[in-house]
Design a protein around this motif. Structure first.
Motif, PDB file in Angstrom:
ATOM      1  N   ARG A 158     -10.085  -7.759  -3.317  1.00 58.92           N
ATOM      2  CA  ARG A 158      -9.493  -8.630  -2.297  1.00 58.92           C
ATOM      3  C   ARG A 158     -10.582  -9.342  -1.500  1.00 58.92           C
ATOM      4  O   ARG A 158     -10.486 -10.545  -1.226  1.00 58.92           O
ATOM      5  N   THR A 159     -11.642  -8.601  -1.136  1.00 58.63           N
ATOM      6  CA  THR A 159     -12.736  -9.195  -0.366  1.00 58.63           C
ATOM      7  C   THR A 159     -13.376 -10.339  -1.136  1.00 58.63           C
ATOM      8  O   THR A 159     -13.676 -11.404  -0.570  1.00 58.63           O
ATOM      9  N   LEU A 160     -13.577 -10.138  -2.428  1.00 60.92           N
ATOM     10  CA  LEU A 160     -14.208 -11.170  -3.245  1.00 60.92           C
ATOM     11  C   LEU A 160     -13.325 -12.411  -3.354  1.00 60.92           C
ATOM     12  O   LEU A 160     -13.786 -13.534  -3.102  1.00 60.92           O
ATOM     13  N   VAL A 161     -12.056 -12.219  -3.702  1.00 62.49           N
ATOM     14  CA  VAL A 161     -11.203 -13.388  -3.942  1.00 62.49           C
ATOM     15  C   VAL A 161     -10.845 -14.107  -2.645  1.00 62.49           C
ATOM     16  O   VAL A 161     -10.433 -15.277  -2.669  1.00 62.49           O
ATOM     17  N   ARG A 162     -11.004 -13.450  -1.499  1.00 65.43           N
ATOM     18  CA  ARG A 162     -10.694 -14.090  -0.221  1.00 65.43           C
ATOM     19  C   ARG A 162     -11.885 -14.867   0.361  1.00 65.43           C
ATOM     20  O   ARG A 162     -11.775 -15.432   1.456  1.00 65.43           O
ATOM     21  N   VAL A 163     -12.986 -14.910  -0.352  1.00 62.30           N
ATOM     22  CA  VAL A 163     -14.153 -15.646   0.133  1.00 62.30           C
ATOM     23  C   VAL A 163     -13.783 -17.103   0.418  1.00 62.30           C
ATOM     24  O   VAL A 163     -14.244 -17.710   1.401  1.00 62.30           O
ATOM     25  N   GLY A 164     -12.944 -17.659  -0.411  1.00 66.69           N
ATOM     26  CA  GLY A 164     -12.579 -19.061  -0.266  1.00 66.69           C
ATOM     27  C   GLY A 164     -11.752 -19.370   0.961  1.00 66.69           C
ATOM     28  O   GLY A 164     -11.672 -20.533   1.383  1.00 66.69           O
ATOM     29  N   ALA A 169      -4.844 -18.080  -3.433  1.00 61.14           N
ATOM     30  CA  ALA A 169      -4.734 -19.528  -3.652  1.00 61.14           C
ATOM     31  C   ALA A 169      -3.490 -20.083  -2.956  1.00 61.14           C
ATOM     32  O   ALA A 169      -3.539 -21.143  -2.317  1.00 61.14           O
ATOM     33  N   LEU A 170      -2.380 -19.368  -3.063  1.00 57.55           N
ATOM     34  CA  LEU A 170      -1.146 -19.787  -2.393  1.00 57.55           C
ATOM     35  C   LEU A 170      -1.295 -19.732  -0.873  1.00 57.55           C
ATOM     36  O   LEU A 170      -0.782 -20.598  -0.156  1.00 57.55           O
ATOM     37  N   GLU A 171      -2.006 -18.730  -0.384  1.00 57.09           N
ATOM     38  CA  GLU A 171      -2.257 -18.643   1.064  1.00 57.09           C
ATOM     39  C   GLU A 171      -3.082 -19.838   1.540  1.00 57.09           C
ATOM     40  O   GLU A 171      -2.807 -20.416   2.610  1.00 57.09           O
ATOM     41  N   MET A 172      -4.079 -20.221   0.773  1.00 57.45           N
ATOM     42  CA  MET A 172      -4.906 -21.366   1.138  1.00 57.45           C
ATOM     43  C   MET A 172      -4.072 -22.650   1.168  1.00 57.45           C
ATOM     44  O   MET A 172      -4.303 -23.537   1.996  1.00 57.45           O
ATOM     45  N   ILE A 173      -3.073 -22.740   0.293  1.00 55.18           N
ATOM     46  CA  ILE A 173      -2.216 -23.926   0.266  1.00 55.18           C
ATOM     47  C   ILE A 173      -1.273 -23.943   1.455  1.00 55.18           C
ATOM     48  O   ILE A 173      -1.120 -24.969   2.136  1.00 55.18           O
ATOM     49  N   SER A 222     -13.179 -21.390 -10.713  1.00 53.91           N
ATOM     50  CA  SER A 222     -14.512 -20.784 -10.580  1.00 53.91           C
ATOM     51  C   SER A 222     -14.420 -19.268 -10.484  1.00 53.91           C
ATOM     52  O   SER A 222     -15.230 -18.543 -11.086  1.00 53.91           O
ATOM     53  N   MET A 223     -13.426 -18.788  -9.744  1.00 51.55           N
ATOM     54  CA  MET A 223     -13.274 -17.349  -9.580  1.00 51.55           C
ATOM     55  C   MET A 223     -12.841 -16.681 -10.885  1.00 51.55           C
ATOM     56  O   MET A 223     -13.289 -15.577 -11.205  1.00 51.55           O
ATOM     57  N   VAL A 224     -11.993 -17.364 -11.662  1.00 49.40           N
ATOM     58  CA  VAL A 224     -11.570 -16.813 -12.954  1.00 49.40           C
ATOM     59  C   VAL A 224     -12.767 -16.681 -13.890  1.00 49.40           C
ATOM     60  O   VAL A 224     -12.921 -15.672 -14.603  1.00 49.40           O
TER      61      VAL A 224
END
Length: 439
Positions: A272-278, A358-362, A326-328
């Motif tokens: 979670r920490t890694l994917v939430r960097v964005g 990604a949905l949260e960022m949107i 990029s994350m994938v």
């Protein structure tokens, strides 16, 4: 698509947000090794515990300063500086009423507890800990006045100036802590330097505000209880956003720890920490648009508001797509390096978490124009409801489906938020609410 003047303001605002993010990173990277080096792990750990105590006061203004920023920018853009002054002085009066009672409650609490025993800090005297705690509490309380003055800086549609001022204030406070720590191990002395930095920057910010908006002044003559009541609903509603997000971010950790044990928590938290960097970059990008939305709303320029929204949405979706790809491609390698091979991407959990982020960022991009005009109340209520439902569903799904089940529910919650934000925003634009004030 967007007017040249707006483009220039957006460009400056984005640069200011980048500067703000850079200050945050530099302060974290520099202050941690410095304090560890001059104090050692035990004293630094005690300082972290002590500094965490006042954090619950961060929202002691109950969201009023955030709402005031938007309302004042809208009012000034529509040529109603008298309304902006009323908002400014009403919130100032509210803070003046709340803070003395808050300080008194804190003093009584400090005197009533043995803080060294309660906080398990044995390397400093009780007197030193109590004084340091009080100084840090006052620092956080004074921060509410700083935020209000920043609203005065922003209201003339100067978000870049506000962001630079706020970031430089954080930088100065970190420098004050670092310099004080080199010469003293006394927590009360360190906290005093931080407090002195806060007072200094409040004075600097006020001078800057008076230079940019000479018609604004601290006082109570234009304050009204009716204005406070009007702002209360969007202010209190806005507080639901960080609370709900905390539930969605920290709730699964507690839940999985109780149901699946610490190993699953490690996998969940590190991934979670890694994917939430964005999300930090997304928030920085979104913040650059806030003042421009407020200004256009004040002018009643629905067409330009919608054009800005389209531009914002197109860029945001493009950035989210690039980040996700990029994350994938690189995420598994980065996670392996980050954890020294102890945690790897777990499929399909990692992909589900990335989808949720990604949905949260949107949806936060869609939420930005709504919060900029203080039309976010319904959305925050729904967010709070979905957060609670998400945790209840996670509690039911975790024992059988583990981290995959929890991640899938987070995806569903964020899908719901994208739909809600999109519907509410387009409904607001269709009804022409840009001409009205928050209700």
């Amino acid at each position: 698509m967007v007017r040249f003047a707006a483009n220039k303001r957006l460009g400056r605002s984005l640069l200011a947000q980048i500067y703000s993010q850079a200050v945050t990173i530099v302060c974290q990277l520099a202050l941690v090794p410095l304090l560890l080096g001059v104090w050692g792990p035990e004293r630094y750990g005690a300082w972290l515990v002590l500094a965490a105590v006042p954090t619950f006061l961060t929202f002691s203004d109950f969201g009023f300063t955030f709402v005031a920023k938007n309302e004042m920018t809208i009012a000034v853009s529509s040529g109603r500086k008298d309304i902006a002054l009323e908002t400014f002085q009403s919130v100032f009066s509210l803070i003046n009423v709340i803070m003395p009672f808050l300080i008194l409650a804190i003093i009584l609490s400090i005197l009533s507890f043995d803080l060294s025993r309660t906080l398990n800090i044995s390397i400093s005297s009780e007197t030193e800990i109590k004084i340091a705690t009080f100084e840090m509490v006052v620092n956080v309380i004074l921060y509410q006045y700083f935020l209000l003055i920043c609203a005065g800086v922003r209201c003339e549609n100067r978000p870049a100036t506000e962001a630079v001022l706020a970031a430089t204030s954080r930088l100065a406070e970190s420098v004050a802590y670092g310099v004080a720590a080199i010469f003293s191990h006394n927590f009360a002395v360190i906290a005093f330097f931080g407090l002195a930095s806060r007072v200094t920057f409040i004075a600097i910010s006020y001078v800057q505000m008076k230079r940019l908006s000479p018609w604004l002044k601290l006082g109570t003559r234009s304050a009204s209880l009716q204005e406070v009541r009007r702002l209360a609903k969007p202010a209190l509603a806005y507080m639901l956003v960080p609370i709900s997000q905390a539930v969605l971010i920290q709730g699964p950790v507690v839940l999985l720890g109780a149901v699946k044990g610490p190993l699953m928590v490690v996998v969940f938290s590190t991934t979670r920490t890694l994917v939430r960097v964005g999300t930090s970059a997304a928030n920085m990008f979104n913040n650059a648009f806030v003042a421009e939305y407020s200004s256009l709303a004040g002018n009643g320029d629905t067409r330009s508001f919608f054009n800005l929204y389209k531009f914002h949405a197109i860029v945001a979706v493009s950035l989210v797509g690039f980040y996700s790809l990029s994350m994938v491609l690189l995420g598994p390698l980065v996670l392996k390096l980050f954890t020294h091979g102890k945690v790897e991407f777990v499929h399909p959990f990692a992909e589900l978490m990335l989808c949720a982020v990604a949905l949260e960022m949107i949806w936060t991009s869609l939420f930005t124009p709504l919060s900029s005009i203080n039309r976010h109340v319904l959305v925050t209520y729904i967010l709070a409801l979905l957060s609670l439902l998400g945790m209840l569903m996670s509690f039911a799904a975790a024992p059988k489906f583990g981290i995959n089940g929890v991640a899938a529910i987070l995806v569903a919650v964020n899908v719901g938020m994208v739909m809600v934000c999109f519907r509410v925003l387009h409904s607001a634009l269709a009804k022409g609410v840009l001409h009205g004030r928050a209700e």
